[in-house]
Design an enzyme around this catalytic site. Structure first.
Site, PDB file in Angstrom:
ATOM      1  N   THR A 187     -76.342  14.390 -14.511  1.00  0.00           N
ATOM      2  CA  THR A 187     -76.819  14.796 -15.839  1.00  0.00           C
ATOM      3  C   THR A 187     -76.120  16.099 -16.196  1.00  0.00           C
ATOM      4  OG1 THR A 187     -78.625  16.113 -14.960  1.00  0.00           O
ATOM      5  CG2 THR A 187     -79.098  13.806 -15.408  1.00  0.00           C
ATOM      6  N   GLU A 331     -80.032   8.959 -17.302  1.00  0.00           N
ATOM      7  CA  GLU A 331     -80.939   8.206 -16.429  1.00  0.00           C
ATOM      8  C   GLU A 331     -81.232   6.801 -16.930  1.00  0.00           C
ATOM      9  OE1 GLU A 331     -81.263  11.297 -17.401  1.00  0.00           O
ATOM     10  OE2 GLU A 331     -82.286  12.580 -15.956  1.00  0.00           O
ATOM     11  N   LYS A 444     -94.960  25.481 -30.211  1.00  0.00           N
ATOM     12  CA  LYS A 444     -96.422  25.401 -30.161  1.00  0.00           C
ATOM     13  C   LYS A 444     -97.001  26.576 -30.937  1.00  0.00           C
ATOM     14  CE  LYS A 444     -95.959  23.089 -25.800  1.00  0.00           C
ATOM     15  NZ  LYS A 444     -94.982  23.519 -24.821  1.00  0.00           N
ATOM     16  N   TRP A 449     -98.340  21.481 -32.921  1.00  0.00           N
ATOM     17  CA  TRP A 449     -96.927  21.338 -32.591  1.00  0.00           C
ATOM     18  C   TRP A 449     -96.085  21.274 -33.866  1.00  0.00           C
ATOM     19  CZ3 TRP A 449     -96.462  17.148 -28.147  1.00  0.00           C
ATOM     20  CH2 TRP A 449     -96.997  17.700 -26.968  1.00  0.00           C
TER      21      TRP A 449
HETATM   22  P1  ADP Z   1     -78.758  15.938 -20.604  1.00  0.00           P
HETATM   23  O1  ADP Z   1     -80.168  15.539 -20.369  1.00  0.00           O
HETATM   24  O2  ADP Z   1     -78.124  16.528 -19.437  1.00  0.00           O
HETATM   25  O3  ADP Z   1     -78.548  16.661 -21.908  1.00  0.00           O
HETATM   26  P2  ADP Z   1     -78.203  13.287 -21.462  1.00  0.00           P
HETATM   27  O4  ADP Z   1     -76.991  12.884 -22.146  1.00  0.00           O
HETATM   28  O5  ADP Z   1     -78.732  12.400 -20.427  1.00  0.00           O
HETATM   29  O6  ADP Z   1     -77.884  14.643 -20.829  1.00  0.00           O
HETATM   30  O7  ADP Z   1     -79.270  13.625 -22.552  1.00  0.00           O
HETATM   31  C1  ADP Z   1     -80.328  12.791 -22.861  1.00  0.00           C
HETATM   32  C2  ADP Z   1     -81.172  13.415 -23.910  1.00  0.00           C
HETATM   33  O8  ADP Z   1     -80.453  13.526 -25.145  1.00  0.00           O
HETATM   34  C3  ADP Z   1     -82.396  12.624 -24.260  1.00  0.00           C
HETATM   35  O9  ADP Z   1     -83.423  12.847 -23.333  1.00  0.00           O
HETATM   36  C4  ADP Z   1     -82.726  13.161 -25.648  1.00  0.00           C
HETATM   37  O10 ADP Z   1     -83.416  14.387 -25.586  1.00  0.00           O
HETATM   38  C5  ADP Z   1     -81.376  13.428 -26.229  1.00  0.00           C
HETATM   39  N1  ADP Z   1     -80.982  12.305 -27.095  1.00  0.00           N
HETATM   40  C6  ADP Z   1     -80.175  11.277 -26.812  1.00  0.00           C
HETATM   41  N2  ADP Z   1     -80.041  10.453 -27.860  1.00  0.00           N
HETATM   42  C7  ADP Z   1     -80.801  10.965 -28.869  1.00  0.00           C
HETATM   43  C8  ADP Z   1     -81.101  10.570 -30.215  1.00  0.00           C
HETATM   44  N3  ADP Z   1     -80.571   9.500 -30.770  1.00  0.00           N
HETATM   45  N4  ADP Z   1     -81.953  11.349 -30.916  1.00  0.00           N
HETATM   46  C9  ADP Z   1     -82.498  12.459 -30.380  1.00  0.00           C
HETATM   47  N5  ADP Z   1     -82.246  12.881 -29.124  1.00  0.00           N
HETATM   48  C10 ADP Z   1     -81.416  12.146 -28.373  1.00  0.00           C
END
Ligand code: ADP
Length: 550
Positions: A187, A331, A444, A449
């Protein structure tokens, strides 16, 4: 009783064999920055994958489930590595070339990579790191670049093309267990130390089938997909595997990811589909405003990785390209949801609202929402909670169990094995997910929220705002309040008072930010997402010029 069906393992090898035989004439085109791009057929990719596997096994001694790392752009050689390494039984480890060098070194050591395939253009990144990459014994270089940067390095240096030359173009691929590791990706560390996600052959195979469904990307061999999303990030959203199954031509930008070459690529190579994070598309649209080009070939644009701003979707619609918004994580392989509007709203005013959600869960991804007290929340489009998911292409643990001092498995996985996504949102009765925040980014305020994402989207719909990021900052009275950091477009004449008035037409008054700051650029993570950790730190350190409005 057991079924009477054959039990054929679902492996990357089978995707390779199928694509290179049945779709042998489909092409991987790699941009070179020169007059002609480089073209290679799927049949050639299949033969060269076999040659690479021979080279890795016979010349470099790769054995068993050893990790083989790649430090590469999106190009044909990287596609060859994608198929050769897992198919021979080894594990492809894609390295994120945008990570800070210390994190990259940490990851290589953690995964114990002994071999790294690198593009010549990335040697300036790799060379100074090598002394810190203890496990690396072999460096295999492809493409142009200054080899002398490795002079004196205590590793064996090989030329990719020389290794492949003369090797047999077939390989006796072993029959693998489909649950075996095929590839791994750490990640990007937006929310802490990097964690290694290990994909199985089976998870990749099933994920590819889902990618190819009409409800997802639904491409065929009549399509060409411009794969901008990096191969080092979540397997380029599973596209190389998926399109190899169906014979979709791949257009690979290599290192030419700037708006101008991307626009040129689209005009010259006529892709029908493209996939990237929103920041890439913002850049492209800016470029097209200055130097208009015909991009009407692109019928579908997949956007994910962070929320697609409504203004971006509308801009593409006007250019004739339908944006398909999707959500996922390292993940989740990453396909978790896809925002195709349901049939009954197509052509109505509601359609846009559906397309702007994160999307609907496909078969294979089960979801639930969990409230602050651990209670399961209804899918009513109102109740906001943390999203948890499970399914055959969703991680159930991390490589080596855990990584980093602060990592606690119970923060990421529930007792009954679901992945805690760290994303907060609501789900409608018909299964559409709308994310309102990351658990860590929610504001918050006085027990309520406030969604930072909603404020950002509203701000970015202002014609003079280029980008906006909203974070929570401590507040004596309310606990936390939103701070808006705004990047204005060139020549903009608006001010904070006008921006706040503009927001008031879209957002409840109590949610409007009092604190405002103009910034030159929103800090970004290695994969181009807003880096809110950095903004919060800048605020705490007094590095931002803040204006307070009543
Ligand atoms: P990291 O967690 O290291 O930034 P990832 O690429 O796995 O790398 O990131 C996943 C996260 O990106 C998701 O948990 C979410 O928060 C965000 N994300 C991915 N796609 C979208 C989307 N279409 N809209 C909003 N958030 C998104």
């Amino acid at each position: 009783m057991l079924s009477t069906m054959q039990d054929v393992p679902l492996t990357v090898t089978r995707i390779l064999q199928h694509g290179s035989k049945i779709h042998g004439t489909s092409q991987v085109t790699t941009w070179t920055g020169e007059a002609e791009p480089h073209r290679r057929s799927f049949a050639e990719i299949g033969e060269r994958a076999a040659q690479l596997a021979h080279a890795l096994r016979d010349d470099l001694g790769v054995d068993g489930d050893e990790r083989v790392a790649t430090l590469m752009w999106n190009n044909a050689e990287h596609v060859e590595a994608y198929f050769a390494i897992p198919s021979m039984g080894a594990v492809l480890h894609t390295l994120n070339l945008r990570l800070p060098p210390e994190q990259l070194a940490w990851i290589v050591n953690h995964a114990a990579d002994r071999v790294v395939l690198v593009n010549g253009s990335l040697l300036p990144l790799l060379a100074p790191l090598l002394p810190h990459l203890a496990p690396i014994e072999h460096v295999v270089i492809s493409g142009p670049g200054d080899r002398s940067l490795l002079d004196g390095a205590s590793v064996q240096v090989h030329e990719y093309e020389e290794l492949l030359a003369g090797k047999p173009t077939t390989y006796a691929w072993p029959e693998l267990d489909e649950r075996q590791a095929a590839a791994m990706c750490y990640t990007s560390g937006t929310t802490g130390d990097p964690k290694g996600v290990v994909y199985s052959h089976r998870s990749i195979y099933l994920h590819s089938m889902q990618v190819n469904m009409a409800q997802s990307m639904g491409l065929t061999d009549q399509d060409t997909s411009l794969i901008v999303v990096p191969q080092f990030h979540v397997n380029a959203w599973g596209l190389p595997h998926g399109v190899f199954m169906t014979g979709v031509n791949m257009l690979m930008p290599d290192r030419f990811l700037q708006p101008a070459p991307l626009a040129e690529m689209i005009e010259r190579e006529q892709p029908t589909h493209a996939a990237a994070v929103p920041t890439i598309w913002q850049g492209l649209l800016g470029e097209l405003q200055q130097n208009p080009r015909d991009i009407s070939c692109m019928k579908q644009v997949t956007i994910g990785g962070s929320a697609c701003p409504p203004a971006l979707m509308e801009a593409f619609d006007k250019l004739g390209a339908t944006v398909c918004h999707a959500w996922g994580m390292t993940e989740t392989s990453p396909l978790g949801t896809v925002a195709r509007p349901p049939a009954h709203v197509v052509g109505t005013e509601e359609e846009m609202a559906y397309r702007l959600t994160q999307g609907r869960f496909p078969a294979g991804v089960e979801a639930r929402l969990v409230g602050p007290g651990g209670e399961h929340l209804p899918w009513d489009g109102q109740s906001a909670g943390e999203l948890e998911v499970r399914g055959p292409w969703i991680a159930g643990s991390y490589y080596g169990g855990a990584a980093g001092e602060n990592f606690k498995p119970e923060d990421k996985f529930s007792e009954d094995g679901w992945l805690k996504t760290g994303d907060v949102g609501v789900i409608s009765a018909d299964g559409f997910l709308t994310l309102t925040d990351r658990a860590k980014d929610v504001i918050k305020s006085g027990g309520e929220w406030i969604s930072s994402v909603e404020l950002e989207n509203a701000l970015m719909s202002h014609p003079e705002v280029a980008e906006a990021a909203v974070v929570a900052v401590p507040d004596k009275k309310w606990g936390e309040r939103p701070l808006a950091t705004v990047v204005l477009k060139e020549g903009a004449s608006t001010d904070f008072v006008q921006l706040k008035e503009f927001l008031a037409t879209k957002i409840a008054k109590w949610q409007l930010p009092e604190r405002w700051s103009i910034v030159e650029a929103v800090p970004k993570t290695s994969v181009g997402k807003f880096d809110k950790k950095v903004i919060r730190r800048q605020y705490a350190d007094g590095d931002l010029d803040i204006t307070e409005l009543a």
